[in-house]
Scaffold this motif. Sequence first.
Motif, PDB file in Angstrom:
ATOM      1  N   GLN A 288       0.840  -1.200   0.000  1.00 52.94           N
ATOM      2  CA  GLN A 288       0.000   0.000   0.000  1.00 52.94           C
ATOM      3  C   GLN A 288       0.868   1.240   0.000  1.00 52.94           C
ATOM      4  O   GLN A 288       1.989   1.236   0.502  1.00 52.94           O
ATOM      5  CB  GLN A 288      -0.954   0.006   1.206  1.00 52.94           C
ATOM      6  CG  GLN A 288      -0.293   0.145   2.568  1.00 52.94           C
ATOM      7  CD  GLN A 288      -0.079   1.600   3.017  1.00 52.94           C
ATOM      8  OE1 GLN A 288      -0.615   2.525   2.396  1.00 52.94           O
ATOM      9  NE2 GLN A 288       0.665   1.800   4.097  1.00 52.94           N
ATOM     10  N   MET A 289       0.308   2.316  -0.571  1.00 53.16           N
ATOM     11  CA  MET A 289       0.966   3.621  -0.539  1.00 53.16           C
ATOM     12  C   MET A 289      -0.076   4.673  -0.225  1.00 53.16           C
ATOM     13  O   MET A 289      -1.120   4.739  -0.885  1.00 53.16           O
ATOM     14  CB  MET A 289       1.641   3.919  -1.888  1.00 53.16           C
ATOM     15  CG  MET A 289       2.761   2.949  -2.232  1.00 53.16           C
ATOM     16  SD  MET A 289       3.429   3.197  -3.889  1.00 53.16           S
ATOM     17  CE  MET A 289       4.220   4.778  -3.688  1.00 53.16           C
ATOM     18  N   ASP A 290       0.184   5.486   0.778  1.00 56.58           N
ATOM     19  CA  ASP A 290      -0.743   6.553   1.191  1.00 56.58           C
ATOM     20  C   ASP A 290      -2.156   6.027   1.405  1.00 56.58           C
ATOM     21  O   ASP A 290      -3.146   6.685   1.083  1.00 56.58           O
ATOM     22  CB  ASP A 290      -0.737   7.689   0.167  1.00 56.58           C
ATOM     23  CG  ASP A 290       0.527   8.521   0.217  1.00 56.58           C
ATOM     24  OD1 ASP A 290       1.305   8.365   1.168  1.00 56.58           O
ATOM     25  OD2 ASP A 290       0.752   9.327  -0.710  1.00 56.58           O
ATOM     26  N   GLY A 291      -2.246   4.803   1.940  1.00 59.93           N
ATOM     27  CA  GLY A 291      -3.550   4.231   2.247  1.00 59.93           C
ATOM     28  C   GLY A 291      -4.284   3.652   1.058  1.00 59.93           C
ATOM     29  O   GLY A 291      -5.474   3.335   1.164  1.00 59.93           O
ATOM     30  N   ASP A 292      -3.599   3.461  -0.063  1.00 59.49           N
ATOM     31  CA  ASP A 292      -4.204   2.900  -1.269  1.00 59.49           C
ATOM     32  C   ASP A 292      -3.598   1.526  -1.526  1.00 59.49           C
ATOM     33  O   ASP A 292      -2.399   1.404  -1.763  1.00 59.49           O
ATOM     34  CB  ASP A 292      -3.945   3.830  -2.455  1.00 59.49           C
ATOM     35  CG  ASP A 292      -4.683   3.393  -3.711  1.00 59.49           C
ATOM     36  OD1 ASP A 292      -5.528   2.490  -3.620  1.00 59.49           O
ATOM     37  OD2 ASP A 292      -4.420   3.968  -4.784  1.00 59.49           O
ATOM     38  N   HIS A 293      -4.423   0.488  -1.469  1.00 58.97           N
ATOM     39  CA  HIS A 293      -3.943  -0.880  -1.666  1.00 58.97           C
ATOM     40  C   HIS A 293      -3.623  -1.108  -3.133  1.00 58.97           C
ATOM     41  O   HIS A 293      -4.445  -0.864  -4.010  1.00 58.97           O
ATOM     42  CB  HIS A 293      -5.008  -1.880  -1.194  1.00 58.97           C
ATOM     43  CG  HIS A 293      -4.552  -3.291  -1.187  1.00 58.97           C
ATOM     44  ND1 HIS A 293      -4.778  -4.164  -2.222  1.00 58.97           N
ATOM     45  CD2 HIS A 293      -3.853  -3.983  -0.256  1.00 58.97           C
ATOM     46  CE1 HIS A 293      -4.260  -5.341  -1.942  1.00 58.97           C
ATOM     47  NE2 HIS A 293      -3.689  -5.262  -0.754  1.00 58.97           N
ATOM     48  N   LEU A 294      -2.394  -1.588  -3.407  1.00 64.91           N
ATOM     49  CA  LEU A 294      -1.918  -1.723  -4.779  1.00 64.91           C
ATOM     50  C   LEU A 294      -1.701  -3.174  -5.197  1.00 64.91           C
ATOM     51  O   LEU A 294      -1.025  -3.433  -6.193  1.00 64.91           O
ATOM     52  CB  LEU A 294      -0.623  -0.932  -4.962  1.00 64.91           C
ATOM     53  CG  LEU A 294      -0.719   0.571  -4.685  1.00 64.91           C
ATOM     54  CD1 LEU A 294       0.630   1.240  -4.856  1.00 64.91           C
ATOM     55  CD2 LEU A 294      -1.752   1.219  -5.608  1.00 64.91           C
ATOM     56  N   GLY A 295      -2.263  -4.104  -4.445  1.00 63.59           N
ATOM     57  CA  GLY A 295      -2.141  -5.506  -4.819  1.00 63.59           C
ATOM     58  C   GLY A 295      -0.961  -6.182  -4.153  1.00 63.59           C
ATOM     59  O   GLY A 295      -0.409  -5.698  -3.156  1.00 63.59           O
ATOM     60  N   LEU A 296      -0.546  -7.323  -4.718  1.00 59.80           N
ATOM     61  CA  LEU A 296       0.515  -8.131  -4.146  1.00 59.80           C
ATOM     62  C   LEU A 296       1.840  -7.873  -4.865  1.00 59.80           C
ATOM     63  O   LEU A 296       1.869  -7.698  -6.081  1.00 59.80           O
ATOM     64  CB  LEU A 296       0.171  -9.618  -4.239  1.00 59.80           C
ATOM     65  CG  LEU A 296      -1.120 -10.072  -3.538  1.00 59.80           C
ATOM     66  CD1 LEU A 296      -1.339 -11.558  -3.766  1.00 59.80           C
ATOM     67  CD2 LEU A 296      -1.079  -9.755  -2.051  1.00 59.80           C
ATOM     68  N   ARG A 297       2.920  -7.861  -4.101  1.00 59.69           N
ATOM     69  CA  ARG A 297       4.264  -7.697  -4.659  1.00 59.69           C
ATOM     70  C   ARG A 297       5.201  -8.686  -3.962  1.00 59.69           C
ATOM     71  O   ARG A 297       4.954  -9.114  -2.829  1.00 59.69           O
ATOM     72  CB  ARG A 297       4.799  -6.277  -4.410  1.00 59.69           C
ATOM     73  CG  ARG A 297       3.933  -5.160  -4.973  1.00 59.69           C
ATOM     74  CD  ARG A 297       4.174  -4.915  -6.434  1.00 59.69           C
ATOM     75  NE  ARG A 297       3.343  -3.815  -6.913  1.00 59.69           N
ATOM     76  CZ  ARG A 297       3.707  -2.542  -6.878  1.00 59.69           C
ATOM     77  NH1 ARG A 297       4.878  -2.203  -6.387  1.00 59.69           N
ATOM     78  NH2 ARG A 297       2.902  -1.606  -7.340  1.00 59.69           N
ATOM     79  N   THR A 298       6.308  -8.991  -4.625  1.00 64.15           N
ATOM     80  CA  THR A 298       7.365  -9.760  -3.985  1.00 64.15           C
ATOM     81  C   THR A 298       8.586  -8.906  -3.695  1.00 64.15           C
ATOM     82  O   THR A 298       9.460  -9.321  -2.931  1.00 64.15           O
ATOM     83  CB  THR A 298       7.788 -10.953  -4.864  1.00 64.15           C
ATOM     84  OG1 THR A 298       8.175 -10.471  -6.158  1.00 64.15           O
ATOM     85  CG2 THR A 298       6.641 -11.946  -5.011  1.00 64.15           C
ATOM     86  N   SER A 299       8.650  -7.722  -4.294  1.00 63.42           N
ATOM     87  CA  SER A 299       9.781  -6.833  -4.027  1.00 63.42           C
ATOM     88  C   SER A 299       9.417  -5.404  -4.408  1.00 63.42           C
ATOM     89  O   SER A 299       8.642  -5.186  -5.345  1.00 63.42           O
ATOM     90  CB  SER A 299      11.024  -7.271  -4.804  1.00 63.42           C
ATOM     91  OG  SER A 299      10.757  -7.316  -6.191  1.00 63.42           O
TER      92      SER A 299
END
Length: 321
Positions: free
Chosen positions: A296-307
């Motif tokens: 997440q960035m600034d309270g906005d969920h951006l999905g799944l990441r591994t890095s």
Amino acid sequence: MRALLVANPAATTTSARTRDVLIHALASEMKLEAVTTEYRGHARDLGRRAAENGVDLVVALGGDGTVNEVVNGILHDGPDPDALPRLAVVPGGSTNVFARALGLPNDAVEATGALLDALRERRERTVGLGFAAGVPGTEDESVPARWFTFCAGFGFDAGVVGRVEQQRERGKRSTHALYVRQLLRQFWEEPNRRRGTVTLERPGADPVHGLVLSIVCNTSPWTYLGNRPLYASPEASFDTALDVLALSRLSTSAVARYATQLLTSTPERGPQGKHAVSLHDLTAFTLHSKVPLPFQMDGDHLGLRTSVQFTGVRRALRVIV
């Protein structure tokens, strides 16, 4: 002065009547174009257009998500505080971390008055921002890079944000009680809370392994619970690069201890302990995970990441304060 007002009609704490009053007040002082956002990403598109057209000032009326989109539009071609539009913020969300961290009133009408005073007195400041991008050579390499104004999270806290967004899509209001409920549910269902999967790497230092929670702060406080400020990284500042609070264990006792420390945190003291890692003023570092985790960035969920690769950029944007 040519100005663009970007207004989010779904902002939690402002009504159509309030927006009309604010637009009228601002239009009396400048050549104002007011646009209401119509889709996710619209505020970003408007901010980019304003930068390309040489607009002097962009006013974001909404919550932290609206501000984030506007900032990413303004900075589409990179930071240049002397050439890009100035940013002003009128808080309209439920938390408004960025605006409150700048010292602005949390009420939209009072914040508009403060903005007009600042414009008349030519008060502004240059702030640093965070930048997150995909890591070269990984499956996340092609993920679009993005700026953030006050925080990012990889792992546990991003999972909480994702749960809150799901509830809002089902019609629930964004309240602090909603966040607390989703935090508890995330805790009980967190599969990696005893053995973290995240490694933090930075130049000139040994890697930090086994992290469960990683909060990246660009300012302090990290967020608010109602009117209570929470200081995850008390030294974080718009004048420095990025700070990190990471935890390597989320057992019931550890959560109780760190949650209490967070609720009682101050500008001088944040969470501390043998499972806590606190790092200050980092200009570049990377977070890697063995398994995909929420981001997440600034309270906005951006999905799944591994890095994720982070950069702290000083003097990225001018803000009217």
